[in-house]
Motif scaffolding. Structure first.
Motif, PDB file in Angstrom:
ATOM      1  N   PHE A  88      76.940  24.735  59.519  1.00 26.71           N
ATOM      2  CA  PHE A  88      75.649  24.507  58.884  1.00 26.71           C
ATOM      3  C   PHE A  88      75.911  24.059  57.462  1.00 26.71           C
ATOM      4  O   PHE A  88      76.740  24.645  56.763  1.00 26.71           O
ATOM      5  N   SER A  89      75.217  23.016  57.018  1.00 30.31           N
ATOM      6  CA  SER A  89      75.388  22.546  55.651  1.00 30.31           C
ATOM      7  C   SER A  89      74.033  22.197  55.052  1.00 30.31           C
ATOM      8  O   SER A  89      73.100  21.833  55.756  1.00 30.31           O
ATOM      9  N   LEU A  90      73.956  22.353  53.739  1.00 26.59           N
ATOM     10  CA  LEU A  90      72.777  21.939  52.979  1.00 26.59           C
ATOM     11  C   LEU A  90      73.135  20.696  52.195  1.00 26.59           C
ATOM     12  O   LEU A  90      74.246  20.586  51.672  1.00 26.59           O
ATOM     13  N   ARG A  91      72.180  19.785  52.089  1.00 30.30           N
ATOM     14  CA  ARG A  91      72.355  18.594  51.261  1.00 30.30           C
ATOM     15  C   ARG A  91      70.992  18.140  50.764  1.00 30.30           C
ATOM     16  O   ARG A  91      69.950  18.540  51.302  1.00 30.30           O
ATOM     17  N   ARG A  92      71.037  17.332  49.721  1.00 29.16           N
ATOM     18  CA  ARG A  92      69.809  16.725  49.200  1.00 29.16           C
ATOM     19  C   ARG A  92      69.219  15.836  50.295  1.00 29.16           C
ATOM     20  O   ARG A  92      69.939  15.098  50.963  1.00 29.16           O
ATOM     21  N   ALA A  93      67.911  15.942  50.486  1.00 29.63           N
ATOM     22  CA  ALA A  93      67.248  15.126  51.501  1.00 29.63           C
ATOM     23  C   ALA A  93      67.265  13.660  51.102  1.00 29.63           C
ATOM     24  O   ALA A  93      67.216  13.322  49.910  1.00 29.63           O
ATOM     25  N   ARG A  94      67.339  12.814  52.109  1.00 34.30           N
ATOM     26  CA  ARG A  94      67.230  11.363  51.929  1.00 34.30           C
ATOM     27  C   ARG A  94      65.932  10.890  52.588  1.00 34.30           C
ATOM     28  O   ARG A  94      65.432  11.535  53.509  1.00 34.30           O
ATOM     29  N   LYS A  95      65.418   9.780  52.138  1.00 35.08           N
ATOM     30  CA  LYS A  95      64.152   9.283  52.678  1.00 35.08           C
ATOM     31  C   LYS A  95      64.236   9.096  54.188  1.00 35.08           C
ATOM     32  O   LYS A  95      63.264   9.333  54.903  1.00 35.08           O
ATOM     33  N   GLY A  96      65.396   8.720  54.681  1.00 34.90           N
ATOM     34  CA  GLY A  96      65.580   8.558  56.120  1.00 34.90           C
ATOM     35  C   GLY A  96      65.451   9.851  56.901  1.00 34.90           C
ATOM     36  O   GLY A  96      65.324   9.831  58.135  1.00 34.90           O
ATOM     37  N   ASP A  97      65.456  10.996  56.210  1.00 36.30           N
ATOM     38  CA  ASP A  97      65.285  12.302  56.862  1.00 36.30           C
ATOM     39  C   ASP A  97      63.817  12.639  57.114  1.00 36.30           C
ATOM     40  O   ASP A  97      63.528  13.639  57.778  1.00 36.30           O
ATOM     41  N   LEU A  98      62.895  11.850  56.575  1.00 40.90           N
ATOM     42  CA  LEU A  98      61.474  12.209  56.656  1.00 40.90           C
ATOM     43  C   LEU A  98      60.987  12.481  58.080  1.00 40.90           C
ATOM     44  O   LEU A  98      60.267  13.454  58.293  1.00 40.90           O
ATOM     45  N   PRO A  99      61.341  11.683  59.089  1.00 39.68           N
ATOM     46  CA  PRO A  99      60.850  12.017  60.438  1.00 39.68           C
ATOM     47  C   PRO A  99      61.287  13.411  60.897  1.00 39.68           C
ATOM     48  O   PRO A  99      60.477  14.156  61.476  1.00 39.68           O
ATOM     49  N   GLN A 100      62.520  13.783  60.607  1.00 38.81           N
ATOM     50  CA  GLN A 100      62.995  15.109  61.004  1.00 38.81           C
ATOM     51  C   GLN A 100      62.314  16.204  60.177  1.00 38.81           C
ATOM     52  O   GLN A 100      61.965  17.266  60.701  1.00 38.81           O
ATOM     53  N   ILE A 101      62.129  15.963  58.881  1.00 32.86           N
ATOM     54  CA  ILE A 101      61.450  16.938  58.018  1.00 32.86           C
ATOM     55  C   ILE A 101      60.020  17.150  58.506  1.00 32.86           C
ATOM     56  O   ILE A 101      59.552  18.290  58.620  1.00 32.86           O
ATOM     57  N   LEU A 102      59.322  16.058  58.804  1.00 37.83           N
ATOM     58  CA  LEU A 102      57.941  16.173  59.277  1.00 37.83           C
ATOM     59  C   LEU A 102      57.884  16.924  60.604  1.00 37.83           C
ATOM     60  O   LEU A 102      56.966  17.712  60.842  1.00 37.83           O
ATOM     61  N   GLY A 103      58.862  16.702  61.464  1.00 38.58           N
ATOM     62  CA  GLY A 103      58.924  17.441  62.716  1.00 38.58           C
ATOM     63  C   GLY A 103      59.079  18.932  62.470  1.00 38.58           C
ATOM     64  O   GLY A 103      58.447  19.753  63.144  1.00 38.58           O
ATOM     65  N   LEU A 104      59.910  19.295  61.491  1.00 33.48           N
ATOM     66  CA  LEU A 104      60.082  20.708  61.149  1.00 33.48           C
ATOM     67  C   LEU A 104      58.806  21.295  60.559  1.00 33.48           C
ATOM     68  O   LEU A 104      58.422  22.423  60.880  1.00 33.48           O
ATOM     69  N   LEU A 105      58.133  20.535  59.695  1.00 35.20           N
ATOM     70  CA  LEU A 105      56.893  21.025  59.082  1.00 35.20           C
ATOM     71  C   LEU A 105      55.805  21.254  60.131  1.00 35.20           C
ATOM     72  O   LEU A 105      54.991  22.173  60.004  1.00 35.20           O
ATOM     73  N   ALA A 106      55.798  20.429  61.160  1.00 33.41           N
ATOM     74  CA  ALA A 106      54.772  20.530  62.200  1.00 33.41           C
ATOM     75  C   ALA A 106      55.133  21.536  63.288  1.00 33.41           C
ATOM     76  O   ALA A 106      54.313  21.839  64.145  1.00 33.41           O
ATOM     77  N   ASP A 107      56.344  22.099  63.241  1.00 36.04           N
ATOM     78  CA  ASP A 107      56.839  22.960  64.313  1.00 36.04           C
ATOM     79  C   ASP A 107      56.499  24.432  64.101  1.00 36.04           C
ATOM     80  O   ASP A 107      57.347  25.307  64.187  1.00 36.04           O
ATOM     81  N   ASP A 108      55.251  24.713  63.770  1.00 35.11           N
ATOM     82  CA  ASP A 108      54.767  26.091  63.745  1.00 35.11           C
ATOM     83  C   ASP A 108      53.250  26.058  63.862  1.00 35.11           C
ATOM     84  O   ASP A 108      52.636  24.994  63.858  1.00 35.11           O
TER      85      ASP A 108
END
Length: 167
Positions: free
Chosen positions: A21-41
């Motif tokens: 598991f690693s943490l990194r600064r988000a990139r704009k290309g990550d937005l679809p995955q981020i939005l999926g996580l935000l909507a997953d509750d």
């Protein structure tokens, strides 16, 4: 076990069940995955929609351009599985101290309960200390009982009653 990755993009890495598991600064290309996580509750499913990505892209650009804000993604073996935002806020109270605000913490449903969220919050607390913050604060919806227990296990105290006004 938490280590520093030689890869300059990794903020933190840790061995977890299932891989690295690693943490990194988000990139704009990550937005679809981020939005999926935000909507997953239960709440995000109502509030979030990737149908119109423009407002999310504008928000990402504003967060990314401001050194007081950091949008982070967590990866497991290269797949985005978690996210949160860390913001630094100056204040006059508490003798002019700085606060760190943690927002939009999300971990993929398949990884909840495996320590990934704790790794993220502990990393954020460490960054807040490095920045000289005297307080780490966050809000969590009253309906998220499991989230309340999670934050309490990490030492957070429900010391204030939060209020919001939707505009």
């Amino acid at each position: 076990m938490v280590t520093t990755e030689p890869d300059a993009t990794a903020l933190m890495t840790a061995a977890v069940e299932g891989g690295t598991f690693s943490l990194r600064r988000a990139r704009k290309g990550d937005l679809p995955q981020i939005l999926g996580l935000l909507a997953d509750d239960q709440l995000g499913a109502i509030r979030e929609s990737a149908d119109d990505p423009e407002p999310y892209e504008k928000a990402f650009d504003a967060i990314d351009a401001d050194p007081a804000h950091l949008l982070v993604v967590g990866e497991l073996n290269g797949d985005v599985v978690a996210t949160f935002q860390l913001s630094y806020l100056p204040g006059l109270s508490r003798k002019g101290s700085w606060r760190a605000q943690v927002e939009a913490v999300r971990v993929s449903g398949k990884l909840r309960g495996q320590g990934v969220g704790a790794l993220m919050i502990q990393w954020a607390i460490g960054r807040a200390r490095e920045r000289g913050c005297s307080l780490v604060q966050l809000t969590t919806d009253k309906s998220r009982i499991a989230a309340h227990r999670f934050y309490e296990r990490l030492g957070f105290v429900a010391s204030h009653e939060g209020m919001k006004l939707t505009l």
